[in-house]
Design a protein around this motif. Structure first.
Motif, PDB file in Angstrom:
ATOM      1  N   GLY A 136       0.801  -1.062   0.061  1.00  7.26           N
ATOM      2  CA  GLY A 136      -0.079  -0.235  -0.009  1.00  7.26           C
ATOM      3  C   GLY A 136       0.671   1.145   0.055  1.00  7.26           C
ATOM      4  N   PRO A 137       0.204   2.287  -0.141  1.00  2.00           N
ATOM      5  CA  PRO A 137       0.922   3.615  -0.334  1.00  2.00           C
ATOM      6  C   PRO A 137       1.874   3.786   0.967  1.00  2.00           C
ATOM      7  N   GLU A 138       3.295   4.280   0.992  1.00  2.00           N
ATOM      8  CA  GLU A 138       3.939   4.750   1.778  1.00  2.00           C
ATOM      9  C   GLU A 138       4.663   6.057   1.290  1.00  2.00           C
ATOM     10  N   SER A 139       4.710   6.855   2.070  1.00  2.39           N
ATOM     11  CA  SER A 139       5.272   8.368   1.623  1.00  2.39           C
ATOM     12  C   SER A 139       6.815   8.104   1.066  1.00  2.39           C
ATOM     13  N   PHE A 140       6.760   9.115   0.168  1.00  2.00           N
ATOM     14  CA  PHE A 140       8.375   9.085  -0.565  1.00  2.00           C
ATOM     15  C   PHE A 140       9.204  10.078   0.229  1.00  2.00           C
ATOM     16  N   ALA A 141       8.847  10.550   1.421  1.00  4.28           N
ATOM     17  CA  ALA A 141       9.596  11.389   2.455  1.00  4.28           C
ATOM     18  C   ALA A 141      11.047  10.685   2.671  1.00  4.28           C
ATOM     19  N   GLU A 142      10.988   9.448   3.257  1.00  5.17           N
ATOM     20  CA  GLU A 142      12.218   8.609   3.706  1.00  5.17           C
ATOM     21  C   GLU A 142      12.898   8.432   2.692  1.00  5.17           C
ATOM     22  N   PRO A 143      12.549   7.836   1.568  1.00  3.92           N
ATOM     23  CA  PRO A 143      13.259   7.506   0.403  1.00  3.92           C
ATOM     24  C   PRO A 143      13.946   8.834  -0.248  1.00  3.92           C
ATOM     25  N   LEU A 144      13.257   9.861  -0.268  1.00  2.00           N
ATOM     26  CA  LEU A 144      13.802  11.158  -0.790  1.00  2.00           C
ATOM     27  C   LEU A 144      14.934  11.741   0.071  1.00  2.00           C
ATOM     28  N   ALA A 145      15.046  11.614   1.172  1.00  2.00           N
ATOM     29  CA  ALA A 145      15.904  11.920   2.182  1.00  2.00           C
ATOM     30  C   ALA A 145      17.325  11.034   1.976  1.00  2.00           C
ATOM     31  N   ALA A 146      17.128   9.954   1.753  1.00  2.00           N
ATOM     32  CA  ALA A 146      18.288   9.063   1.406  1.00  2.00           C
ATOM     33  C   ALA A 146      18.777   9.377   0.183  1.00  2.00           C
ATOM     34  N   VAL A 147      17.977   9.707  -0.964  1.00  2.00           N
ATOM     35  CA  VAL A 147      18.540  10.238  -2.201  1.00  2.00           C
ATOM     36  C   VAL A 147      19.268  11.395  -2.076  1.00  2.00           C
ATOM     37  N   LEU A 148      18.681  12.484  -1.163  1.00  2.00           N
ATOM     38  CA  LEU A 148      19.396  13.682  -1.055  1.00  2.00           C
ATOM     39  C   LEU A 148      20.637  13.806  -0.365  1.00  2.00           C
ATOM     40  N   ALA A 149      20.703  12.782   0.649  1.00  2.00           N
ATOM     41  CA  ALA A 149      21.865  12.604   1.573  1.00  2.00           C
ATOM     42  C   ALA A 149      23.118  12.059   0.545  1.00  2.00           C
ATOM     43  N   SER A 150      22.674  11.580  -0.352  1.00  2.00           N
ATOM     44  CA  SER A 150      23.660  10.848  -1.498  1.00  2.00           C
ATOM     45  C   SER A 150      24.188  11.889  -2.535  1.00  2.00           C
ATOM     46  N   ALA A 151      23.815  13.299  -2.431  1.00  2.00           N
ATOM     47  CA  ALA A 151      24.092  14.295  -3.578  1.00  2.00           C
ATOM     48  C   ALA A 151      25.589  14.190  -3.816  1.00  2.00           C
ATOM     49  N   ASP A 152      26.540  14.393  -2.763  1.00  2.00           N
ATOM     50  CA  ASP A 152      27.691  14.505  -2.959  1.00  2.00           C
ATOM     51  C   ASP A 152      28.370  13.216  -3.549  1.00  2.00           C
ATOM     52  N   ARG A 153      27.620  12.278  -3.608  1.00  2.00           N
ATOM     53  CA  ARG A 153      28.415  10.722  -4.240  1.00  2.00           C
ATOM     54  C   ARG A 153      27.782  10.818  -5.479  1.00  2.00           C
ATOM     55  N   LEU A 154      26.832  11.699  -5.986  1.00  2.00           N
ATOM     56  CA  LEU A 154      26.269  11.575  -7.384  1.00  2.00           C
ATOM     57  C   LEU A 154      26.692  12.958  -8.191  1.00  2.00           C
ATOM     58  N   PRO A 155      27.901  13.465  -8.353  1.00  2.00           N
ATOM     59  CA  PRO A 155      28.298  14.608  -8.782  1.00  2.00           C
ATOM     60  C   PRO A 155      27.588  14.742 -10.539  1.00  2.00           C
ATOM     61  N   GLY A 156      27.664  13.478 -11.060  1.00  2.00           N
ATOM     62  CA  GLY A 156      27.352  13.437 -12.509  1.00  2.00           C
ATOM     63  C   GLY A 156      25.917  13.396 -12.708  1.00  2.00           C
ATOM     64  N   LEU A 157      25.161  13.378 -11.727  1.00  2.00           N
ATOM     65  CA  LEU A 157      23.486  13.050 -12.142  1.00  2.00           C
ATOM     66  C   LEU A 157      22.898  13.982 -12.814  1.00  2.00           C
ATOM     67  N   ARG A 158      22.263  13.646 -13.861  1.00  2.00           N
ATOM     68  CA  ARG A 158      21.820  14.609 -14.837  1.00  2.00           C
ATOM     69  C   ARG A 158      20.290  14.283 -15.265  1.00  2.00           C
ATOM     70  N   GLY A 159      19.823  13.218 -14.727  1.00  2.00           N
ATOM     71  CA  GLY A 159      18.488  12.567 -15.170  1.00  2.00           C
ATOM     72  C   GLY A 159      18.009  11.813 -14.137  1.00  2.00           C
ATOM     73  N   LEU A 160      16.729  12.100 -13.600  1.00  2.00           N
ATOM     74  CA  LEU A 160      16.196  11.576 -12.340  1.00  2.00           C
ATOM     75  C   LEU A 160      14.507  11.392 -12.703  1.00  2.00           C
ATOM     76  N   PHE A 161      14.171  10.115 -12.433  1.00  2.00           N
ATOM     77  CA  PHE A 161      12.700   9.830 -12.793  1.00  2.00           C
ATOM     78  C   PHE A 161      12.425   9.225 -11.555  1.00  2.00           C
ATOM     79  N   ILE A 162      11.328   9.765 -10.776  1.00  2.00           N
ATOM     80  CA  ILE A 162      10.837   9.483  -9.499  1.00  2.00           C
ATOM     81  C   ILE A 162       9.544   8.765  -9.724  1.00  2.00           C
TER      82      ILE A 162
END
Length: 317
Positions: free
Chosen positions: A76-102
């Motif tokens: 069932g539905p679960e908020s994307f808040a926690e997964p989003l936090a994990a993605v954002l916390a990894s920003a420094d490890r994704l310096p080349g990220l240019r495309g994101l599909f959520i």
């Protein structure tokens, strides 16, 4: 109709499903050669956050250019808040990220109205070099979470932006219209229906039609709407159309009335492509459109019955 297939390509790369590789103990491809899909299945022993951590540990994420976020909930539905936090916390490890599909989630996993999306503004502020963002999810009216959203923002490099929803809140359109996106070339909205939170009006579309916003815009999609005829009539007189290379008015309840208004407005022969698929045009009107636009790639596939009293958009629930 529903969202019934996962995407196979994103940001010019084939999609590689990390979870399938983990389950099958398969080899991982070169980090820069694919768009990495990170998502779990309902019976998975992994959480999304655990799989995301595995991704950042096992893949040379410094060379990753595209990421696809798949299912993050088990039941069932679960908020994307926690997964989003994990993605954002990894920003420094994704310096080349240019495309994101959520939200590459099909109806078998979660109906689009159950995809518990949140405000995605932090994605744009955390990844200032992002070029393409696609967000799929619910308005918040049919789930307990925050709902799909964004706030006005300035982003120097974003070239493509798409919001997919069975009922897109007008707030999203107003926020995008108030944003400063000088590089934006492609913009698409799945507007959806009122019953699932789609409350945008023609006034909310006006900033995208008058040509005053987004100087680099070359493709516009106003899709999946109950008011597709009215949108077509507005587009027919819209100043922005003269500088578009392609136009998408598909997935809605377009009838002969809307198509006639479109053809009787400004010339469309400069377009490379016009997408009208999933429509309710008569065969005579379909032929009229083809004859009027001989040099344009016109998509008139997935026709509905023109006399059907119960016309429907392609994606709602």
């Amino acid at each position: 109709m529903t969202v019934n297939e996962h995407i196979q390509q994103f940001h010019g790369l084939p999609v590689f499903d990390l979870y399938e590789a983990v389950v099958q103990d398969g080899e991982l491809p070169d980090a820069a050669s694919v768009a990495w899909k990170v998502g779990i299945e309902f019976d998975s022993s992994w959480t999304f956050v655990e799989l995301w951590e595995h991704f950042t540990e096992k893949v040379d994420t410094a060379r990753v250019t595209a990421v696809v976020v798949g299912e993050w909930s088990h039941d069932g539905p679960e908020s994307f808040a926690e997964p989003l936090a994990a993605v954002l916390a990894s920003a420094d490890r994704l310096p080349g990220l240019r495309g994101l599909f959520i939200g590459d989630i099909t109806y078998e996993e979660n109906e689009i109205s159950w995809i518990d999306m949140v405000d995605v503004t932090p994605v744009l502020t955390t990844f200032p070099l992002l070029r393409e963002l696609v967000v799929r999810g619910a308005s918040g009216q049919t789930v307990e979470g925050e709902g799909i959203g964004v706030q006005p923002v300035r982003h120097e490099h974003l070239r493509a932006l798409r919001f997919e929803s069975g009922g897109l809140p007008a707030q999203v359109l107003r926020a995008v219209a108030s944003s400063d996106l000088p590089a934006l070339e492609r913009l698409e909205f799945w507007l959806g229906v009122a019953g699932y939170g789609g409350d945008a009006t023609l006034d909310d579309l006006a900033p995208f039609l008058d040509g005053s916003r987004f100087p680099a815009l070359r493709h516009l999609g106003l899709q999946d709407s109950e008011m597709q005829d009215e949108i077509a009539a507005a587009v027919a007189q819209a100043p922005v159309v003269a500088r578009l290379e392609s136009l998408n008015l598909s997935m809605g309840v377009l009838t002969d009335q809307g198509a006639a208004a479109l053809l009787e407005g400004q010339p469309l022969t400069h377009l490379r492509a016009l997408d009208l698929h999933h429509h309710f045009l008569t065969e005579a009107m379909q032929e009229r459109v083809r004859q009027a636009l001989p040099g344009v790639a016109v998509d008139l596939s997935v026709p509905g019955k023109p006399d059907d009293r119960w016309r429907y958009v392609a994606v709602a629930e």
